[in-house]
Design an enzyme around this catalytic site. Structure first.
Site, short mmCIF file in Angstrom:
data_model
loop_
_atom_site.label_atom_id
_atom_site.label_comp_id
_atom_site.label_asym_id
_atom_site.label_seq_id
_atom_site.Cartn_x
_atom_site.Cartn_y
_atom_site.Cartn_z
CD GLU A 1 22.22 95.04 23.78
OE1 GLU A 1 21.07 94.99 24.26
OE2 GLU A 1 22.68 96.04 23.20
NE ARG B 1 13.78 91.19 34.56
CZ ARG B 1 14.63 91.43 33.56
NH1 ARG B 1 14.33 91.12 32.32
NH2 ARG B 1 15.78 92.02 33.80
CE LYS C 1 22.62 93.12 30.32
NZ LYS C 1 22.68 92.96 28.89
P1 ATP Z 1 18.73 94.09 31.90
O1 ATP Z 1 17.27 94.33 31.80
O2 ATP Z 1 19.24 93.96 33.27
O3 ATP Z 1 19.54 95.01 31.09
P2 ATP Z 1 18.58 92.22 29.86
O4 ATP Z 1 17.38 91.34 29.90
O5 ATP Z 1 18.54 93.38 28.95
O6 ATP Z 1 18.94 92.64 31.32
P3 ATP Z 1 20.18 90.53 28.27
O7 ATP Z 1 21.63 90.61 28.04
O8 ATP Z 1 19.26 90.88 27.17
O9 ATP Z 1 19.88 91.41 29.54
O10 ATP Z 1 19.78 89.14 28.90
C1 ATP Z 1 20.27 87.89 28.54
C2 ATP Z 1 19.30 86.87 29.04
O11 ATP Z 1 19.17 86.95 30.46
C3 ATP Z 1 17.92 87.09 28.46
O12 ATP Z 1 17.44 85.85 28.02
C4 ATP Z 1 17.12 87.60 29.63
O13 ATP Z 1 15.79 87.22 29.52
C5 ATP Z 1 17.83 86.97 30.83
N1 ATP Z 1 17.63 87.78 32.04
C6 ATP Z 1 17.93 89.07 32.22
N2 ATP Z 1 17.56 89.49 33.45
C7 ATP Z 1 17.03 88.42 34.07
C8 ATP Z 1 16.45 88.20 35.37
N3 ATP Z 1 16.35 89.18 36.28
N4 ATP Z 1 16.00 86.95 35.66
C9 ATP Z 1 16.11 85.96 34.77
N5 ATP Z 1 16.63 86.10 33.54
C10 ATP Z 1 17.09 87.31 33.18
MG MG Z 2 17.89 93.47 27.17
#
Ligand code: ATP
Ligand code: MG
Length: 587
Positions: free
Chosen positions: A48, A291, A301
């Protein structure tokens, strides 16, 4: 990949020579291909664009793109841009930049917002099937009706609206007739389900907010679960890989895919057909993995955004940040992050990786390929009194002790040198091997010096050392290999270039900075010494480095020429990592 990635920074992360990875997801893909389920593998990385990518995302990127390339398939970059208030084109650009920098390229660049028209038609289809309804409950009422983990929810009083009324209301939602939050479109699934995600989840909400990609075209926006499942279907994604928190969403994901049935309903795809976009051959399968978590970091983020917004760091690419942009500026290489992801592996097991594993991956990558240079970060002058005034020569140094292909360089040497202040002790501690009054030490590659005199200012501070260079110990002379306990590095004062050296350290001093159970927040755990800037001196062959060139400054650590601020006449180096793990000792 680790081996090919670490020897040639420019090489793509190809797996030609690396042993096949064996994690459970690759096993599933292998089996699916062997069973002839799919003609080719298709994956996607779906960020996102509401912030900068962090090191956790590197794991998802390496997995999504890695699997596609290993199995001869393709991976799309898809921006899951369904939350217009939080999203920004700045983030879109940075994410594209980060994915490329990590060494990957997408087959196609897509946006959830490219599919808004299809999502809308899909929602109408669900309404016609009796699978969705327009609900007038407020957000708070929806929460009340939802029930809890131990109590079933209650049906919305609007759940039994007729298809015509639902269609009419939904079309008017789309036309912008209703205010934000007054209505939602909800799936009609099961308010008594043990899985909260299936208790008539929202599919659409009203948001009269312009969107970074679609402008003012839409006053309603699809919810993540709905949009994500359909986005995967549209792109013919075979394996939709995501982190464990989406496990409970999988039944909803499957419900959306099955009820909408894009493959069986080609007319829903009409808005895309003209653009040649859809590829609905496969039914996507969601697979979750754990994760990446690393101690001494925050990895969300939202928190990284707060650090920037509150001025606790100097922006998104502050070298202390755990964003990919920050790590890159700090001197982390793409190969080192890919190596980290390989070492951590893929599983469903939640775990916290020790920070030293991250630093170890960088050391291993840079040890193998960073050229060696000499630099002094806390300078003390050493005058070699037995050399004539104006004496100057050049010494030939190999650029890398284990890699002859890196060749040699000329290092200027003269009567006045800068050495590291901490390489001299008037009163040496036990076991001291460096310079003391009257003692000898080897000047790396130049000969053996004896300290004859310590010059102090009125306050008693040491301002200069004077010594004698043993002529028999010079390179090529019989005494060049004379045994001596210590070797120190130096630069020629007449030739060295003054440099700003930024000595970074971990941003947090505790293992779990975001553990709020103690009533503290990660703000309370910032390392006050995470950034120190000093003026040092580097040999000319370091000063002329291009931005982002990494070096090992001998005995000091790995440093990188700052991406933004470095210039040959005004060098700026960031310390990426020390040579050894100094934290293991502290802890
Ligand atoms: P955050 O929680 O930091 O805001 P998010 O999961 O909301 O991260 P997205 O932009 O939705 O961020 O993530 C894009 C992809 O990256 C998703 O498939 C998510 O599962 C993966 N992702 C995010 N954080 C991690 C992590 N710590 N380890 C592995 N994959 C991750
Ligand atoms: Mg997210």
């Amino acid at each position: 990949m680790s081996s090919s990635g670490s020897t040639d920074p420019a090489a793509p992360p190809s797996d030609a020579v690396a042993p096949a990875r064996q994690d459970f997801i690759r096993q599933i893909v292998r089996e699916d291909l062997a069973a002839g389920k799919h003609a080719a593998v298709r994956t996607r990385f779906p960020p996102e664009p509401n912030g900068y990518l962090h090191i956790g995302h590197a794991k998802a990127i390496c997995l999504d793109f890695g699997i596609a390339s290993e199995f001869g398939g393709q991976c799309n970059l898809r921006f899951d841009d369904t939350n217009p208030e939080k999203e920004d084109l700045e983030f879109v650009r940075a994410i594209e930049d980060d994915v490329r920098w990590l060494g990957f390229d997408w087959a196609e660049l897509r946006h959830a917002s490219d599919y808004f028209e299809v999502y809308y038609l899909a929602a109408e289809k669900l309404i016609r099937q009796g699978d969705a309804f327009v609900c007038d409950l407020t957000a708070e009422q929806v929460r009340e009706y939802r029930g809890t983990l131990v109590e079933p929810g209650r049906d919305s009083p609007f759940r039994d609206r007729g298809v015509d009324e639902n269609l009419d209301l939904f079309r008017r939602m789309r036309a912008g007739e209703f205010a934000d939050g007054t209505r939602t479109l909800r799936a009609k699934i099961d308010m008594a389900s043990g899985n909260m995600n299936l208790r008539d989840p929202a599919l659409y909400r009203i948001k009269q907010v312009p969107h970074q990609n679609t402008g003012d075209a839409w006053p309603i926006y699809p919810m993540y679960d709905f949009a994500h499942a359909l986005g995967d279907s549209i792109e013919g994604i075979t394996h939709s890989l995501c982190t464990l928190e989406f496990e409970d969403h999988r039944p909803l994901y499957d419900w959306v895919v099955d009820r909408v049935d894009l493959a069986g309903t080609p007319k829903l795809l009409a808005p895309l057909t003209a653009r040649g976009l859809p590829n609905v051959a496969a039914k996507p399968r969601q697979i979750e993995f754990s994760r990446l978590n690393i101690n001494y970091t925050v990895m969300s983020k939202r928190k990284l955004t707060q650090l920037v917004a509150e001025g606790l760091v100097d922006g998104w690419d502050d070298p202390r940040m755990y964003t990919l942009q920050g790590l890159r500026r700090r001197g982390y290489t793409a190969a080192s992050l890919r190596l980290l992801v390989d070492r951590v592996g893929i599983s469903k097991q939640n775990s916290v990786i020790d920070f030293s594993v991250l630093e170890g991956a960088l050391r291993d990558d840079l040890d193998a390929r960073a050229p060696r240079r000499m630099a002094v970060v806390d300078p003390l002058k050493l005058v070699l009194t037995n050399l004539p005034e104006g004496h100057a020569e050049t010494l030939t140094f190999s650029n890398h002790p284990k890699d002859e292909a890196q060749g040699t360089r000329e290092v200027p040497f003269s009567r006045q040198l800068w050495i590291e202040r901490e390489d001299f002790a008037e009163v040496p501690p036990k076991g001291w091997k460096r310079l003391i009054p009257g003692g000898e030490v080897r000047l790396r590659g130049a000969g053996i010096v004896r300290c004859d005199e310590v010059i102090k200012d009125e306050g008693g501070a040491i301002v200069e050392l004077r010594g004698t260079l043993d002529p028999e110990s010079r390179p090529g002379m019989d005494g060049a290999n004379r045994k001596i306990k210590g070797t120190i590095h130096w630069v020629s004062a007449a030739h060295a270039v003054e440099a700003e050296v930024r000595l970074f350290d971990r941003l947090f001093v505790v293992e779990k900075p975001d553990d709020e159970s103690t009533g503290k927040t990660y703000r309370d755990h910032l390392n006050p010494e995470s950034k120190r800037s000093v003026t040092g001196y580097v040999e000319p062959a370091a000063a002329t480095a291009a931005p982002e060139q990494a070096f090992q400054f001998e005995r000091l650590g790995y440093f990188v020429a700052d991406r933004h601020d470095h210039a040959a006449d005004r060098p700026v180096f960031n310390r990426s990592v020390t040579l050894r793990d100094t934290w293991a000792v502290r802890a």
